[in-house]
Design a protein around this motif. Sequence first.
Motif, PDB file in Angstrom:
ATOM      1  N   LYS A 166       0.830  -1.209   0.000  1.00  0.00           N
ATOM      2  CA  LYS A 166       0.000   0.000   0.000  1.00  0.00           C
ATOM      3  C   LYS A 166       0.862   1.256   0.000  1.00  0.00           C
ATOM      4  O   LYS A 166       0.482   2.282  -0.570  1.00  0.00           O
ATOM      5  CB  LYS A 166      -0.932  -0.008   1.215  1.00  0.00           C
ATOM      6  N   MET A 167       2.024   1.172   0.650  1.00  0.00           N
ATOM      7  CA  MET A 167       2.950   2.301   0.643  1.00  0.00           C
ATOM      8  C   MET A 167       3.510   2.536  -0.759  1.00  0.00           C
ATOM      9  O   MET A 167       3.697   3.673  -1.188  1.00  0.00           O
ATOM     10  CB  MET A 167       4.105   2.026   1.609  1.00  0.00           C
ATOM     11  N   ALA A 168       3.784   1.442  -1.464  1.00  0.00           N
ATOM     12  CA  ALA A 168       4.398   1.542  -2.786  1.00  0.00           C
ATOM     13  C   ALA A 168       3.374   1.813  -3.885  1.00  0.00           C
ATOM     14  O   ALA A 168       3.617   2.603  -4.795  1.00  0.00           O
ATOM     15  CB  ALA A 168       5.174   0.264  -3.091  1.00  0.00           C
ATOM     16  N   TYR A 169       2.230   1.141  -3.791  1.00  0.00           N
ATOM     17  CA  TYR A 169       1.212   1.234  -4.844  1.00  0.00           C
ATOM     18  C   TYR A 169      -0.170   1.501  -4.233  1.00  0.00           C
ATOM     19  O   TYR A 169      -1.044   0.634  -4.254  1.00  0.00           O
ATOM     20  CB  TYR A 169       1.176  -0.060  -5.659  1.00  0.00           C
ATOM     21  N   PRO A 170      -0.381   2.685  -3.692  1.00  0.00           N
ATOM     22  CA  PRO A 170      -1.663   2.976  -3.023  1.00  0.00           C
ATOM     23  C   PRO A 170      -2.869   2.900  -3.950  1.00  0.00           C
ATOM     24  O   PRO A 170      -3.977   2.585  -3.499  1.00  0.00           O
ATOM     25  CB  PRO A 170      -1.464   4.400  -2.489  1.00  0.00           C
ATOM     26  N   ASP A 171      -2.665   3.155  -5.236  1.00  0.00           N
ATOM     27  CA  ASP A 171      -3.799   3.150  -6.165  1.00  0.00           C
ATOM     28  C   ASP A 171      -4.380   1.756  -6.380  1.00  0.00           C
ATOM     29  O   ASP A 171      -5.462   1.615  -6.957  1.00  0.00           O
ATOM     30  CB  ASP A 171      -3.386   3.752  -7.514  1.00  0.00           C
ATOM     31  N   ARG A 172      -3.679   0.737  -5.931  1.00  0.00           N
ATOM     32  CA  ARG A 172      -4.234  -0.615  -5.991  1.00  0.00           C
ATOM     33  C   ARG A 172      -5.281  -0.831  -4.894  1.00  0.00           C
ATOM     34  O   ARG A 172      -6.000  -1.821  -4.909  1.00  0.00           O
ATOM     35  CB  ARG A 172      -3.121  -1.653  -5.822  1.00  0.00           C
ATOM     36  N   PHE A 173      -5.328   0.098  -3.940  1.00  0.00           N
ATOM     37  CA  PHE A 173      -6.196  -0.082  -2.771  1.00  0.00           C
ATOM     38  C   PHE A 173      -7.072   1.156  -2.553  1.00  0.00           C
ATOM     39  O   PHE A 173      -7.143   1.700  -1.457  1.00  0.00           O
ATOM     40  CB  PHE A 173      -5.343  -0.346  -1.523  1.00  0.00           C
ATOM     41  N   LYS A 174      -7.732   1.585  -3.606  1.00  0.00           N
ATOM     42  CA  LYS A 174      -8.544   2.803  -3.520  1.00  0.00           C
ATOM     43  C   LYS A 174      -9.734   2.654  -2.581  1.00  0.00           C
ATOM     44  O   LYS A 174     -10.279   3.652  -2.104  1.00  0.00           O
ATOM     45  CB  LYS A 174      -9.015   3.212  -4.917  1.00  0.00           C
ATOM     46  N   ASP A 175     -10.147   1.429  -2.322  1.00  0.00           N
ATOM     47  CA  ASP A 175     -11.278   1.206  -1.420  1.00  0.00           C
ATOM     48  C   ASP A 175     -10.846   1.089   0.042  1.00  0.00           C
ATOM     49  O   ASP A 175     -11.686   0.970   0.936  1.00  0.00           O
ATOM     50  CB  ASP A 175     -12.035  -0.069  -1.822  1.00  0.00           C
ATOM     51  N   ASP A 176      -9.539   1.119   0.278  1.00  0.00           N
ATOM     52  CA  ASP A 176      -9.033   1.007   1.645  1.00  0.00           C
ATOM     53  C   ASP A 176      -9.375   2.265   2.431  1.00  0.00           C
ATOM     54  O   ASP A 176      -9.299   3.383   1.910  1.00  0.00           O
ATOM     55  CB  ASP A 176      -7.515   0.806   1.629  1.00  0.00           C
ATOM     56  N   ILE A 177      -9.729   2.094   3.695  1.00  0.00           N
ATOM     57  CA  ILE A 177     -10.124   3.226   4.531  1.00  0.00           C
ATOM     58  C   ILE A 177      -8.983   4.231   4.701  1.00  0.00           C
ATOM     59  O   ILE A 177      -9.205   5.422   4.920  1.00  0.00           O
ATOM     60  CB  ILE A 177     -10.624   2.720   5.912  1.00  0.00           C
ATOM     61  N   ASN A 178      -7.746   3.749   4.584  1.00  0.00           N
ATOM     62  CA  ASN A 178      -6.577   4.621   4.753  1.00  0.00           C
ATOM     63  C   ASN A 178      -5.928   4.991   3.415  1.00  0.00           C
ATOM     64  O   ASN A 178      -4.756   5.368   3.379  1.00  0.00           O
ATOM     65  CB  ASN A 178      -5.537   3.932   5.645  1.00  0.00           C
ATOM     66  N   TYR A 179      -6.695   4.902   2.340  1.00  0.00           N
ATOM     67  CA  TYR A 179      -6.145   5.156   1.002  1.00  0.00           C
ATOM     68  C   TYR A 179      -5.484   6.526   0.907  1.00  0.00           C
ATOM     69  O   TYR A 179      -4.362   6.664   0.398  1.00  0.00           O
ATOM     70  CB  TYR A 179      -7.245   5.034  -0.048  1.00  0.00           C
ATOM     71  N   ARG A 180      -6.135   7.565   1.413  1.00  0.00           N
ATOM     72  CA  ARG A 180      -5.581   8.920   1.306  1.00  0.00           C
ATOM     73  C   ARG A 180      -4.259   9.052   2.048  1.00  0.00           C
ATOM     74  O   ARG A 180      -3.332   9.715   1.584  1.00  0.00           O
ATOM     75  CB  ARG A 180      -6.591   9.938   1.844  1.00  0.00           C
ATOM     76  N   ALA A 181      -4.191   8.406   3.208  1.00  0.00           N
ATOM     77  CA  ALA A 181      -2.947   8.459   3.986  1.00  0.00           C
ATOM     78  C   ALA A 181      -1.813   7.777   3.228  1.00  0.00           C
ATOM     79  O   ALA A 181      -0.694   8.303   3.151  1.00  0.00           O
ATOM     80  CB  ALA A 181      -3.145   7.796   5.342  1.00  0.00           C
ATOM     81  N   PHE A 182      -2.101   6.612   2.649  1.00  0.00           N
ATOM     82  CA  PHE A 182      -1.070   5.904   1.888  1.00  0.00           C
ATOM     83  C   PHE A 182      -0.678   6.693   0.640  1.00  0.00           C
ATOM     84  O   PHE A 182       0.477   6.670   0.219  1.00  0.00           O
ATOM     85  CB  PHE A 182      -1.554   4.509   1.501  1.00  0.00           C
ATOM     86  N   LYS A 183      -1.630   7.397   0.070  1.00  0.00           N
ATOM     87  CA  LYS A 183      -1.350   8.222  -1.109  1.00  0.00           C
ATOM     88  C   LYS A 183      -0.368   9.338  -0.746  1.00  0.00           C
ATOM     89  O   LYS A 183       0.572   9.626  -1.494  1.00  0.00           O
ATOM     90  CB  LYS A 183      -2.653   8.819  -1.637  1.00  0.00           C
ATOM     91  N   LEU A 184      -0.576   9.943   0.412  1.00  0.00           N
ATOM     92  CA  LEU A 184       0.334  10.991   0.872  1.00  0.00           C
ATOM     93  C   LEU A 184       1.719  10.418   1.167  1.00  0.00           C
ATOM     94  O   LEU A 184       2.741  11.024   0.838  1.00  0.00           O
ATOM     95  CB  LEU A 184      -0.234  11.669   2.123  1.00  0.00           C
ATOM     96  N   TYR A 185       1.734   9.251   1.801  1.00  0.00           N
ATOM     97  CA  TYR A 185       3.014   8.605   2.101  1.00  0.00           C
ATOM     98  C   TYR A 185       3.780   8.300   0.820  1.00  0.00           C
ATOM     99  O   TYR A 185       5.003   8.442   0.755  1.00  0.00           O
ATOM    100  CB  TYR A 185       2.787   7.303   2.878  1.00  0.00           C
ATOM    101  N   SER A 186       3.066   7.860  -0.210  1.00  0.00           N
ATOM    102  CA  SER A 186       3.734   7.485  -1.460  1.00  0.00           C
ATOM    103  C   SER A 186       4.391   8.691  -2.125  1.00  0.00           C
ATOM    104  O   SER A 186       5.358   8.542  -2.872  1.00  0.00           O
ATOM    105  CB  SER A 186       2.737   6.840  -2.427  1.00  0.00           C
ATOM    106  N   LYS A 187       3.870   9.887  -1.846  1.00  0.00           N
ATOM    107  CA  LYS A 187       4.485  11.100  -2.387  1.00  0.00           C
ATOM    108  C   LYS A 187       5.731  11.480  -1.594  1.00  0.00           C
ATOM    109  O   LYS A 187       6.679  12.042  -2.140  1.00  0.00           O
ATOM    110  CB  LYS A 187       3.477  12.251  -2.366  1.00  0.00           C
ATOM    111  N   ALA A 188       5.702  11.184  -0.306  1.00  0.00           N
ATOM    112  CA  ALA A 188       6.839  11.524   0.556  1.00  0.00           C
ATOM    113  C   ALA A 188       7.951  10.488   0.468  1.00  0.00           C
ATOM    114  O   ALA A 188       9.132  10.813   0.581  1.00  0.00           O
ATOM    115  CB  ALA A 188       6.375  11.658   2.002  1.00  0.00           C
ATOM    116  N   LEU A 189       7.568   9.220   0.258  1.00  0.00           N
ATOM    117  CA  LEU A 189       8.542   8.132   0.209  1.00  0.00           C
ATOM    118  C   LEU A 189       8.578   7.522  -1.185  1.00  0.00           C
ATOM    119  O   LEU A 189       7.548   7.122  -1.717  1.00  0.00           O
ATOM    120  CB  LEU A 189       8.175   7.035   1.215  1.00  0.00           C
ATOM    121  N   ASP A 190       9.759   7.449  -1.751  1.00  0.00           N
ATOM    122  CA  ASP A 190       9.917   6.784  -3.045  1.00  0.00           C
ATOM    123  C   ASP A 190      10.107   5.297  -2.763  1.00  0.00           C
ATOM    124  O   ASP A 190      11.222   4.771  -2.767  1.00  0.00           O
ATOM    125  CB  ASP A 190      11.125   7.365  -3.782  1.00  0.00           C
ATOM    126  N   PHE A 191       8.994   4.617  -2.515  1.00  0.00           N
ATOM    127  CA  PHE A 191       9.032   3.270  -1.956  1.00  0.00           C
ATOM    128  C   PHE A 191       8.915   2.159  -3.000  1.00  0.00           C
ATOM    129  O   PHE A 191       9.123   0.993  -2.691  1.00  0.00           O
ATOM    130  CB  PHE A 191       7.892   3.134  -0.938  1.00  0.00           C
TER     131      PHE A 191
END
Length: 218
Positions: A166-191
């Motif tokens: 989810k940290m690396a590919y948040p768009d695979r989990f758009k239905d996840d309750i924490n999707y927005r948080a993982f999306k922000l993390y993915s911008k901060a971390l080149d994971f």
Amino acid sequence: MKRKTKEKIKKRTKYELIEWGKAFVVAVIAAAIIRTLIFETMLVPTGSMYPTIKPGERLLVEKVTYAFREPKVGDIVVFWTPFVDNMALKQIHLFDKIMYLFSPPRFYSHARYVKRLVGKGGDTIALVPIPGVGYKIYRNGKLEPTLRDKIYYPQGIFLDPEFYEKMAYPDRFKDDINYRAFKLYSKALDFKKCYDKYETNEDYVRVKKDGSISVKIP
């Protein structure tokens, strides 16, 4: 007479500038050698090691010991992240950014983390619940003596086996309750590169009936 005096002043000034330049070059070389081989300073930007190490504290990191032995479980270690952490880099001071210029080229734009070593490759780390207290860390089925007095709480992959994906590919989990948080993390971390190289999935995670959670370190 005045002309000779001016020439002397010019020569003296030139000489002093050259000497200061030499001293500066020597100081830079010495600092680079000391930083690379002996020790360096590090600013701790976050509270992940609280209360042992508090945010904003500056550490003096010694580098000689691990040239002669491997880190032991329970040691507090500093290491380069295998991914770019833009969030951490924004929190460090100018001095630390300048010191990063002396870092190995492969780690440019990477951040340094300070953590307590709780396991090594091949180990199974388990968080075992202690009612009313928290969790204790068990390593390969045994309570690690060096971690006996530490209390932990489940985070990251201990809470969600798909955490790293989810940290690396948040768009695979758009239905996840924490999707927005993982999306922000993915911008901060080149994971992504890190995940693709060290892919971790639910095969490594086990949750037992007693509530303990174990993770196999690849």
